[in-house]
Design an enzyme around this catalytic site. Structure first.
Site, mmCIF file in Angstrom:
data_model
loop_
_atom_site.group_PDB
_atom_site.id
_atom_site.type_symbol
_atom_site.label_atom_id
_atom_site.label_comp_id
_atom_site.label_asym_id
_atom_site.label_seq_id
_atom_site.Cartn_x
_atom_site.Cartn_y
_atom_site.Cartn_z
ATOM 1 N N HIS A 175 0.659 -1.182 -0.062
ATOM 2 C CA HIS A 175 -0.159 0.306 0.026
ATOM 3 C C HIS A 175 0.629 1.510 -0.388
ATOM 4 C CE1 HIS A 175 0.777 0.627 4.290
ATOM 5 N NE2 HIS A 175 0.814 -0.873 4.274
ATOM 6 N N CYS A 191 3.417 -5.062 6.621
ATOM 7 C CA CYS A 191 2.597 -4.922 4.956
ATOM 8 C C CYS A 191 4.214 -4.212 4.413
ATOM 9 C CB CYS A 191 1.722 -4.197 5.559
ATOM 10 S SG CYS A 191 -0.205 -5.207 5.569
#
Length: 216
Positions: A175, A191
């Site tokens: 992301h 992440c």
């Protein structure tokens, strides 16, 4: 070659590798980009508009150009021919994400990875993608920090930035970020963070079901 010709050739090289960069501060943005493209052609690299990139990609560059390219977007020779085009390869230790463009070329982006103890290694796939995603802290995050909200809507305070690519492995995502200074560090809960302009580009390239290989 005559001695005079040799002297001229050496002088030209000296100007190219030193004077060119010394005068960069007096260039306009258009002139600077034109210079980068010219240097890239000689180094057999094909940059797009300037974007940050990992220092891991500078190792094969001439010393004089490495300082310039350390902060530029770059296509590189495909170092992972065993994977199909469209595959994402993440090197956790190098803090880079590679997108396999074709059999001979890959795109390389700098990323932030999970902190020590929060790094996963293995093979997974892209399940879906989302523009302007909401951020929902995982149960473990909220357990560690009860003050976290259940959801953060899209906007400048959203830790996912402007694009999110969801993976099949647990809560893993690729992301954007609202903390660009964290790129290049082991800073996340697992992440993979990218600059917003980079994740926007990757978002358009990667397809649902694409293989994602995470290496140390």
């Amino acid at each position: 070659m005559h001695i005079k010709s040799k002297i001229i050739a050496v002088s030209v090289l000296h100007i190219f590798f030193s004077g060119t960069f010394a005068s960069a501060e007096f260039m306009t943005e258009a002139e600077r980009r034109a210079q980068l493209v010219e240097i890239a052609e000689q180094a057999k690299y094909r940059p797009e508009t300037p974007k940050p990139i990992s220092v891991a990609s500078k190792k094969d560059l001439p010393v004089a150009t490495a300082a310039v390219y350390v902060h530029e977007a770059m296509f590189e020779d495909n170092a992972y021919p065993q994977y199909q085009p469209g595959t994402i390869v993440i090197r956790t230790g190098e803090r880079v994400l590679h997108y396999i463009e074709d059999d001979s070329t890959m795109r390389t982006y700098p990323i932030a990875v999970g902190r020590e103890g929060a790094q996963w290694v293995g093979t997974t796939k892209v399940t879906h993608k989302r523009k302007n995603p909401e951020w929902r802290p995982t149960p473990n995050m909220r357990k560690r920090n009860p003050k976290l909200p259940e959801v953060v809507k899209a906007g400048p305070s959203n830790p996912l930035g402007i694009r999110a690519i969801y993976l099949a492995e647990g809560y893993l995502r690729i992301h954007g970020t609202n903390e660009p200074k964290s790129i290049g560090k082991a800073a996340s809960s697992g992440c993979y963070r990218m600059h917003n302009e980079h994740v926007s580009e990757l978002y358009e390239l990667v397809q649902g079901g694409a293989k994602v290989v995470v290496l140390k």
